[in-house]
Scaffold this motif. Sequence first.
Motif, PDB file in Angstrom:
ATOM      1  N   GLU A   1     -40.072  13.349   9.280  1.00  0.00           N
ATOM      2  CA  GLU A   1     -39.168  12.731  10.177  1.00  0.00           C
ATOM      3  C   GLU A   1     -39.822  12.219  11.318  1.00  0.00           C
ATOM      4  O   GLU A   1     -39.602  11.123  11.723  1.00  0.00           O
ATOM      5  CB  GLU A   1     -38.052  13.773  10.470  1.00  0.00           C
ATOM      6  N   ILE A   2     -40.639  13.239  11.964  1.00  0.00           N
ATOM      7  CA  ILE A   2     -41.409  12.647  13.057  1.00  0.00           C
ATOM      8  C   ILE A   2     -42.433  11.401  12.887  1.00  0.00           C
ATOM      9  O   ILE A   2     -42.476  10.545  13.356  1.00  0.00           O
ATOM     10  CB  ILE A   2     -42.413  13.831  13.580  1.00  0.00           C
ATOM     11  N   GLU A   3     -43.000  11.514  11.489  1.00  0.00           N
ATOM     12  CA  GLU A   3     -43.797  10.455  11.062  1.00  0.00           C
ATOM     13  C   GLU A   3     -42.987   9.153  10.775  1.00  0.00           C
ATOM     14  O   GLU A   3     -43.219   8.045  11.343  1.00  0.00           O
ATOM     15  CB  GLU A   3     -44.593  10.759   9.668  1.00  0.00           C
ATOM     16  N   ILE A   4     -41.568   9.169  10.138  1.00  0.00           N
ATOM     17  CA  ILE A   4     -41.075   7.862  10.135  1.00  0.00           C
ATOM     18  C   ILE A   4     -40.467   7.530  11.494  1.00  0.00           C
ATOM     19  O   ILE A   4     -40.510   6.165  11.824  1.00  0.00           O
ATOM     20  CB  ILE A   4     -39.666   8.448   9.250  1.00  0.00           C
ATOM     21  N   LEU A   5     -40.222   8.508  12.617  1.00  0.00           N
ATOM     22  CA  LEU A   5     -39.739   8.040  13.827  1.00  0.00           C
ATOM     23  C   LEU A   5     -41.043   7.310  14.260  1.00  0.00           C
ATOM     24  O   LEU A   5     -40.707   6.184  15.051  1.00  0.00           O
ATOM     25  CB  LEU A   5     -39.386   9.352  14.414  1.00  0.00           C
ATOM     26  N   GLU A   6     -42.119   7.996  14.301  1.00  0.00           N
ATOM     27  CA  GLU A   6     -43.405   7.308  14.899  1.00  0.00           C
ATOM     28  C   GLU A   6     -43.622   5.977  14.360  1.00  0.00           C
ATOM     29  O   GLU A   6     -43.991   4.869  15.317  1.00  0.00           O
ATOM     30  CB  GLU A   6     -44.547   8.130  15.072  1.00  0.00           C
ATOM     31  N   THR A   7     -43.267   5.771  13.159  1.00  0.00           N
ATOM     32  CA  THR A   7     -43.614   4.365  12.533  1.00  0.00           C
ATOM     33  C   THR A   7     -42.332   3.611  13.017  1.00  0.00           C
ATOM     34  O   THR A   7     -42.875   2.268  13.433  1.00  0.00           O
ATOM     35  CB  THR A   7     -43.495   4.622  10.895  1.00  0.00           C
ATOM     36  N   PHE A   8     -41.386   3.827  13.010  1.00  0.00           N
ATOM     37  CA  PHE A   8     -40.282   3.062  13.648  1.00  0.00           C
ATOM     38  C   PHE A   8     -40.470   2.783  15.051  1.00  0.00           C
ATOM     39  O   PHE A   8     -40.435   1.683  15.666  1.00  0.00           O
ATOM     40  CB  PHE A   8     -38.842   3.663  13.501  1.00  0.00           C
ATOM     41  N   VAL A   9     -40.888   3.555  16.052  1.00  0.00           N
ATOM     42  CA  VAL A   9     -41.074   3.481  17.360  1.00  0.00           C
ATOM     43  C   VAL A   9     -42.091   2.538  17.641  1.00  0.00           C
ATOM     44  O   VAL A   9     -42.489   1.574  18.529  1.00  0.00           O
ATOM     45  CB  VAL A   9     -41.464   4.723  18.108  1.00  0.00           C
ATOM     46  N   ALA A  10     -43.314   2.608  16.801  1.00  0.00           N
ATOM     47  CA  ALA A  10     -44.462   1.666  16.742  1.00  0.00           C
ATOM     48  C   ALA A  10     -43.892   0.159  16.458  1.00  0.00           C
ATOM     49  O   ALA A  10     -44.445  -0.615  17.041  1.00  0.00           O
ATOM     50  CB  ALA A  10     -45.461   1.843  15.612  1.00  0.00           C
TER      51      ALA A  10
ATOM     52  N   GLU B   1     -34.691  -3.980   8.169  1.00  0.00           N
ATOM     53  CA  GLU B   1     -34.995  -3.361   7.217  1.00  0.00           C
ATOM     54  C   GLU B   1     -35.620  -1.939   7.696  1.00  0.00           C
ATOM     55  O   GLU B   1     -35.259  -1.005   7.130  1.00  0.00           O
ATOM     56  CB  GLU B   1     -36.195  -3.965   6.365  1.00  0.00           C
ATOM     57  N   LYS B   2     -36.351  -1.817   8.688  1.00  0.00           N
ATOM     58  CA  LYS B   2     -37.074  -0.519   9.245  1.00  0.00           C
ATOM     59  C   LYS B   2     -35.800   0.507   9.822  1.00  0.00           C
ATOM     60  O   LYS B   2     -36.025   1.486   9.740  1.00  0.00           O
ATOM     61  CB  LYS B   2     -38.258  -0.715  10.215  1.00  0.00           C
ATOM     62  N   ALA B   3     -34.980  -0.484  10.602  1.00  0.00           N
ATOM     63  CA  ALA B   3     -33.576   0.474  10.914  1.00  0.00           C
ATOM     64  C   ALA B   3     -32.995   1.218   9.965  1.00  0.00           C
ATOM     65  O   ALA B   3     -32.501   2.208  10.073  1.00  0.00           O
ATOM     66  CB  ALA B   3     -32.888  -0.566  11.805  1.00  0.00           C
ATOM     67  N   LEU B   4     -32.915   0.425   9.036  1.00  0.00           N
ATOM     68  CA  LEU B   4     -31.996   0.948   7.839  1.00  0.00           C
ATOM     69  C   LEU B   4     -32.815   1.960   7.122  1.00  0.00           C
ATOM     70  O   LEU B   4     -32.158   3.238   6.815  1.00  0.00           O
ATOM     71  CB  LEU B   4     -31.563  -0.212   6.885  1.00  0.00           C
ATOM     72  N   ALA B   5     -34.078   1.928   6.941  1.00  0.00           N
ATOM     73  CA  ALA B   5     -34.872   2.962   6.268  1.00  0.00           C
ATOM     74  C   ALA B   5     -34.923   4.225   7.348  1.00  0.00           C
ATOM     75  O   ALA B   5     -34.717   5.421   6.789  1.00  0.00           O
ATOM     76  CB  ALA B   5     -36.195   2.251   6.065  1.00  0.00           C
ATOM     77  N   PHE B   6     -34.980   3.912   8.409  1.00  0.00           N
ATOM     78  CA  PHE B   6     -34.904   5.095   9.448  1.00  0.00           C
ATOM     79  C   PHE B   6     -33.877   5.714   9.788  1.00  0.00           C
ATOM     80  O   PHE B   6     -33.758   7.191   9.479  1.00  0.00           O
ATOM     81  CB  PHE B   6     -35.170   4.470  10.845  1.00  0.00           C
ATOM     82  N   ALA B   7     -32.723   4.871   9.648  1.00  0.00           N
ATOM     83  CA  ALA B   7     -31.361   5.530   9.654  1.00  0.00           C
ATOM     84  C   ALA B   7     -30.870   6.591   8.563  1.00  0.00           C
ATOM     85  O   ALA B   7     -30.507   7.579   8.374  1.00  0.00           O
ATOM     86  CB  ALA B   7     -30.150   4.751   9.822  1.00  0.00           C
TER      87      ALA B   7
ATOM     88  N   TYR C   1     -18.594  -2.352  13.502  1.00  0.00           N
ATOM     89  CA  TYR C   1     -19.538  -1.510  12.902  1.00  0.00           C
ATOM     90  C   TYR C   1     -20.797  -2.295  12.421  1.00  0.00           C
ATOM     91  O   TYR C   1     -20.799  -3.375  11.850  1.00  0.00           O
ATOM     92  CB  TYR C   1     -18.901  -0.924  11.599  1.00  0.00           C
ATOM     93  N   ASP C   2     -21.951  -1.606  12.878  1.00  0.00           N
ATOM     94  CA  ASP C   2     -23.520  -2.401  12.550  1.00  0.00           C
ATOM     95  C   ASP C   2     -24.297  -1.307  12.451  1.00  0.00           C
ATOM     96  O   ASP C   2     -24.472  -0.257  13.044  1.00  0.00           O
ATOM     97  CB  ASP C   2     -23.602  -2.962  13.902  1.00  0.00           C
ATOM     98  N   GLY C   3     -24.702  -1.247  11.364  1.00  0.00           N
ATOM     99  CA  GLY C   3     -25.701  -0.380  10.537  1.00  0.00           C
ATOM    100  C   GLY C   3     -26.923  -0.319  11.542  1.00  0.00           C
ATOM    101  O   GLY C   3     -27.371   0.700  11.674  1.00  0.00           O
ATOM    102  N   ALA C   4     -27.501  -1.496  12.233  1.00  0.00           N
ATOM    103  CA  ALA C   4     -28.561  -1.265  13.147  1.00  0.00           C
ATOM    104  C   ALA C   4     -27.968  -0.360  14.217  1.00  0.00           C
ATOM    105  O   ALA C   4     -28.997   0.464  14.783  1.00  0.00           O
ATOM    106  CB  ALA C   4     -29.100  -2.619  13.611  1.00  0.00           C
ATOM    107  N   ARG C   5     -26.909  -0.384  14.721  1.00  0.00           N
ATOM    108  CA  ARG C   5     -26.520   0.582  15.788  1.00  0.00           C
ATOM    109  C   ARG C   5     -26.491   2.021  15.246  1.00  0.00           C
ATOM    110  O   ARG C   5     -26.702   3.021  16.181  1.00  0.00           O
ATOM    111  CB  ARG C   5     -25.178   0.432  16.411  1.00  0.00           C
ATOM    112  N   VAL C   6     -26.362   2.392  13.956  1.00  0.00           N
ATOM    113  CA  VAL C   6     -26.441   3.552  13.664  1.00  0.00           C
ATOM    114  C   VAL C   6     -27.985   4.021  13.919  1.00  0.00           C
ATOM    115  O   VAL C   6     -28.345   5.006  14.483  1.00  0.00           O
ATOM    116  CB  VAL C   6     -26.055   3.740  12.153  1.00  0.00           C
TER     117      VAL C   6
END
Length: 161
Positions: free
Chosen positions: A146-155, A127-133, A45-50
């Motif tokens: 959610e779109i804003e958070i997604l776009e920040t993570f994608v950036a 850190e960004k992955a966990l915040a995003f998840a 189990y890996d939080g990043a994979r979530v």
Amino acid sequence: MLLNFSKEWCIRKAREEYGYNINAGSDLSLRHTNCEYNSCSTTQYDGARVAFGKLIFQLRQKNNLSYEDLARKANIDLKELKNIEINACCIPTPRTVYTLANFFNLNITKLLQLAGLTEKREKRIEEKALAFAASSEPLKKLSSEEIEILETFVAVLSEKE
């Protein structure tokens, strides 16, 4: 399918991956055959994979793609795609991660890291992955937040090394 990569391409990709351990044939004892749903051990189990699964889910939604559409357009296995999104124990194949990175125009090394296929990990991505998840809700239309958070993570994932 025959892949034909030039020597220059291979050298360039090796330099991009310098310092990372890419598991092209990861430990089979940790893999579920074809990402079948099974219970995870704590080592699997890996939080990043979530976050990886949620990222693919939300990118697919944002682009109005069904599972079938994305699998066909990206030339990836439909069953693996579905399991990536719903099963945090699914360890995707490097080929699928590479293909998804190219399809969504993301940094390949960072997406491999997020998918749990590298040993070296950037703390910022984790850190960004966990915040995003933690901020995303499944199975609904994405809100503007959610779109804003997604776009920040994608950036972050799109940044070149």
